[in-house]
Enzyme design. Structure first.
Site, PDB file in Angstrom:
ATOM      1  N   LYS A 168       0.862  -1.186   0.000  1.00 29.46           N
ATOM      2  CA  LYS A 168       0.000   0.000   0.000  1.00 29.46           C
ATOM      3  C   LYS A 168       0.895   1.231   0.000  1.00 29.46           C
ATOM      4  O   LYS A 168       1.452   1.607   1.038  1.00 29.46           O
ATOM      5  CB  LYS A 168      -0.926   0.063   1.213  1.00 29.46           C
ATOM      6  CG  LYS A 168      -2.021   1.143   1.029  1.00 29.46           C
ATOM      7  CD  LYS A 168      -2.542   1.713   2.316  1.00 29.46           C
ATOM      8  CE  LYS A 168      -1.748   2.897   2.797  1.00 29.46           C
ATOM      9  NZ  LYS A 168      -1.841   4.111   1.926  1.00 29.46           N
ATOM     10  N   GLY A 199      -4.726   3.631  -1.694  1.00 28.30           N
ATOM     11  CA  GLY A 199      -5.847   3.956  -0.826  1.00 28.30           C
ATOM     12  C   GLY A 199      -5.406   4.640   0.443  1.00 28.30           C
ATOM     13  O   GLY A 199      -4.218   4.898   0.659  1.00 28.30           O
ATOM     14  N   GLY A 201      -5.033   5.136   4.663  1.00 30.38           N
ATOM     15  CA  GLY A 201      -4.622   4.286   5.773  1.00 30.38           C
ATOM     16  C   GLY A 201      -5.767   3.624   6.508  1.00 30.38           C
ATOM     17  O   GLY A 201      -5.770   2.404   6.707  1.00 30.38           O
ATOM     18  N   PRO A 202      -6.793   4.382   6.927  1.00 35.27           N
ATOM     19  CA  PRO A 202      -7.897   3.751   7.672  1.00 35.27           C
ATOM     20  C   PRO A 202      -8.642   2.691   6.870  1.00 35.27           C
ATOM     21  O   PRO A 202      -9.083   1.685   7.433  1.00 35.27           O
ATOM     22  CB  PRO A 202      -8.806   4.938   8.011  1.00 35.27           C
ATOM     23  CG  PRO A 202      -7.903   6.116   8.018  1.00 35.27           C
ATOM     24  CD  PRO A 202      -6.899   5.856   6.932  1.00 35.27           C
ATOM     25  N   GLY A 203      -8.781   2.885   5.555  1.00 30.78           N
ATOM     26  CA  GLY A 203      -9.541   1.926   4.760  1.00 30.78           C
ATOM     27  C   GLY A 203      -8.736   0.734   4.304  1.00 30.78           C
ATOM     28  O   GLY A 203      -9.135  -0.422   4.501  1.00 30.78           O
ATOM     29  N   VAL A 204      -7.562   0.976   3.710  1.00 27.50           N
ATOM     30  CA  VAL A 204      -6.748  -0.106   3.157  1.00 27.50           C
ATOM     31  C   VAL A 204      -5.666  -0.539   4.142  1.00 27.50           C
ATOM     32  O   VAL A 204      -5.479  -1.732   4.381  1.00 27.50           O
ATOM     33  CB  VAL A 204      -6.110   0.334   1.819  1.00 27.50           C
ATOM     34  CG1 VAL A 204      -5.127  -0.716   1.316  1.00 27.50           C
ATOM     35  CG2 VAL A 204      -7.191   0.581   0.782  1.00 27.50           C
ATOM     36  N   GLY A 205      -4.943   0.420   4.703  1.00 23.79           N
ATOM     37  CA  GLY A 205      -3.834   0.081   5.590  1.00 23.79           C
ATOM     38  C   GLY A 205      -4.277  -0.746   6.786  1.00 23.79           C
ATOM     39  O   GLY A 205      -3.686  -1.786   7.090  1.00 23.79           O
ATOM     40  N   GLU A 243       9.706   1.776  10.711  1.00 23.99           N
ATOM     41  CA  GLU A 243      10.701   2.845  10.511  1.00 23.99           C
ATOM     42  C   GLU A 243       9.937   4.148  10.621  1.00 23.99           C
ATOM     43  O   GLU A 243       9.139   4.499   9.753  1.00 23.99           O
ATOM     44  CB  GLU A 243      11.365   2.682   9.137  1.00 23.99           C
ATOM     45  CG  GLU A 243      12.693   3.433   9.030  1.00 23.99           C
ATOM     46  CD  GLU A 243      12.523   4.812   8.457  1.00 23.99           C
ATOM     47  OE1 GLU A 243      12.474   5.768   9.263  1.00 23.99           O
ATOM     48  OE2 GLU A 243      12.440   4.958   7.230  1.00 23.99           O
ATOM     49  N   CYS A 277      13.152  11.548   7.185  1.00 20.04           N
ATOM     50  CA  CYS A 277      13.031  11.150   8.592  1.00 20.04           C
ATOM     51  C   CYS A 277      14.376  11.173   9.309  1.00 20.04           C
ATOM     52  O   CYS A 277      14.434  11.409  10.519  1.00 20.04           O
ATOM     53  CB  CYS A 277      12.393   9.773   8.698  1.00 20.04           C
ATOM     54  SG  CYS A 277      13.239   8.504   7.737  1.00 20.04           S
TER      55      CYS A 277
END
Length: 469
Positions: A168, A199, A201-205, A243, A277
């Site tokens: 994803k 997609g 995060g809330p739906g696919v992840g 990470e 990061c």
């Protein structure tokens, strides 16, 4: 609208919803990708599970051959892919080529080589033989800031190990992921071994993380999102690699080459418009050399021209989105409210159109200020003085919740290495030591769990079995 890559074919999402992809330099919509659904996740995981037995038993050298072919295609298409990344993510074209495209090609080639040379069946402990076997189906959830590199770090290692993958990519800058899926399809990766769903995060992840058919989750993103992933995965005791964020320090000791230390620290802090990061966003300098360091940092920062990613003069492209620009501006304002001294840059918009932020340097920063403690993810450098000695500098460097990267500068290399050993962080550059894409990369504390790159990265995707004879 584009399609998803499931079980070796491009097919429409089960959802009719889409996500606009925005060009951060122009604020215009440039493409539209599917907002995948739980039904798409089900199809992808089913395909990955079905492909796992055959792929895991494929000779490692053959897995390596396929990955090497994919790496070569990335190199051949580097201009095309770099233009995609410069357009949907905003990295200056030169950075998009060297760092965002050619470096991932090299990383993928290194995993191809490891697949051929790593000893998956070696090791003897007394009467036990030790085998290293694929962890299983991997959910790889990747960010927008290095959209191809972070995919390759996970997918390359997982495929080399014999795992199958559901990817994803970030919905913010997803187009490099589609180019990568095209390449894996072209080199003949068997159906189901690699699947991709765009997609939110809330739906696919979250559907991926909690799916019972997923054995391992590898996630790169914010520390807050990493906590959520870890909590969801804990319900099924899934293997997790994280990470996460960073607030890395560049520690400048009194005998350092100050000119080099400042120049390289500023470059590191502003790479990718600060959306890195591992960026060294805190420079810790002895009080005796502090004013000079601030002056040099301001001079260096003012050479970072903000502009169109395709303009050769541009050194800082836009931030990736309006939300990211607004976040960075809030931090700049907060720094001034706390009493930090803005010595260059600031919150004013440098252009009428595009999500741009000026390269910004704060002096007079004290430990504990928000701009010293929290990850800003923009071109903002905080310069912090210390007065006593190495112990104080090390305490400041270690005084955040993060521990991803860092730097130490000193005239005496042995002394610099000794200080580097005291930093609670996963990777430290001494006197500008060059980034090594085969060395382990990952963090201490809230910067994550596990390592990416090289042999250590491959081993994240392997289980260990002992067979007693």
């Amino acid at each position: 609208m584009r399609h998803l890559y499931l079980n070796g074919t491009w097919r429409p999402s089960a959802s009719n919803e889409g996500i606009d992809v925005i060009n951060p330099a122009t604020e215009e919509t440039l493409d539209r990708v599917p907002a995948g659904s739980p039904a798409d996740v089900e199809a992808a995981v089913t395909a990955a599970r079905a492909a796992l037995p055959s792929w895991s038993e494929t000779p490692p050298a053959e897995r390596g051959r396929i990955l090497a072919a994919a790496a070569e295609l990335i190199r051949e298409r580097s201009d095309r892919i770099a233009r995609i990344i410069a357009t949907d993510m905003g990295a200056p074209y030169g950075v998009a080529t060297r760092v965002q495209t050619l470096m991932p090609a090299g990383v993928l080639a290194s995993y191809a080589q490891l697949a051929e040379t790593y000893d998956f069946e070696g090791g003897q402990v007394g009467n036990s033989r030790i085998f290293r076997e694929p962890a299983g189906v991997v959910a790889a959830i990747t960010p927008w800031n290095y959209p191809l590199h972070q995919i390759v770090c996970k997918v390359g290692a997982a495929l080399a190990a014999g795992c199958t993958v559901v990817l994803k990519p970030s919905e913010v800058a997803p187009l490099a992921a589609f180019a990568f899926a095209d390449i894996l399809d072209e080199v003949g990766l068997p159906a189901g071994v690699f699947n991709m769903i765009s997609g939110h995060g809330p739906g696919v992840g979250e559907a991926l993380v909690t799916h019972p058919g997923v054995d391992m989750v590898s996630f790169t993103g914010s520390t807050a999102a990493g906590r959520r992933v870890a909590a969801l995965a804990a319900g099924a005791i899934k293997r997790v690699a994280l990470e996460l964020g960073g607030k890395s320090a560049s520690v400048v000791l009194p005998d350092a080459d100050l000119g080099a230390a400042v120049k390289v620290t500023v470059a590191n802090a502003f790479l990718n418009s600060g959306q890195t990061c591992s960026a060294w966003t805190r420079m810790i300098v002895h009080r005796d050399r502090y004013d000079e360091a601030v002056r040099l940092a301001v001079e260096a920062a003012r050479t970072y021209t903000v502009g169109d990613p395709f303009d050769e003069a541009t050194r800082l492209g836009p931030l990736v989105s309006a939300a990211q620009r607004d976040r960075v501006v809030r931090y700049i304002n907060r720094g001034q409210e706390e009493g930090a001294r803005l010595v260059t840059g600031g919150a004013d918009r440098p252009a009428e159109r595009g999500f741009y932020v000026e390269p910004t340097v704060f002096a007079g920063v004290e430990p504990g200020m928000v701009v010293e403690q929290e990850e800003i993810f923009g071109p903002v450098l905080a310069i912090i003085p210390y007065t006593r000695g190495e112990d104080e500098a090390v305490a400041i460097a270690n005084g955040t919740p993060y521990g991803l990267a860092g730097a130490v500068w000193a005239g005496d290399e042995q002394r610099a290495v000794a200080v580097a050993r005291r930093l609670r962080t996963g990777q430290v550059a001494v006197n500008g030591g060059k980034f090594n894409p085969r060395a382990p990369f990952g963090g201490y504390k809230q910067s994550g769990l596990g390592r990416e790159l090289g042999e250590f990265g491959l081993e994240e995707y392997l289980e260990i079995k002992a067979v007693q004879l």
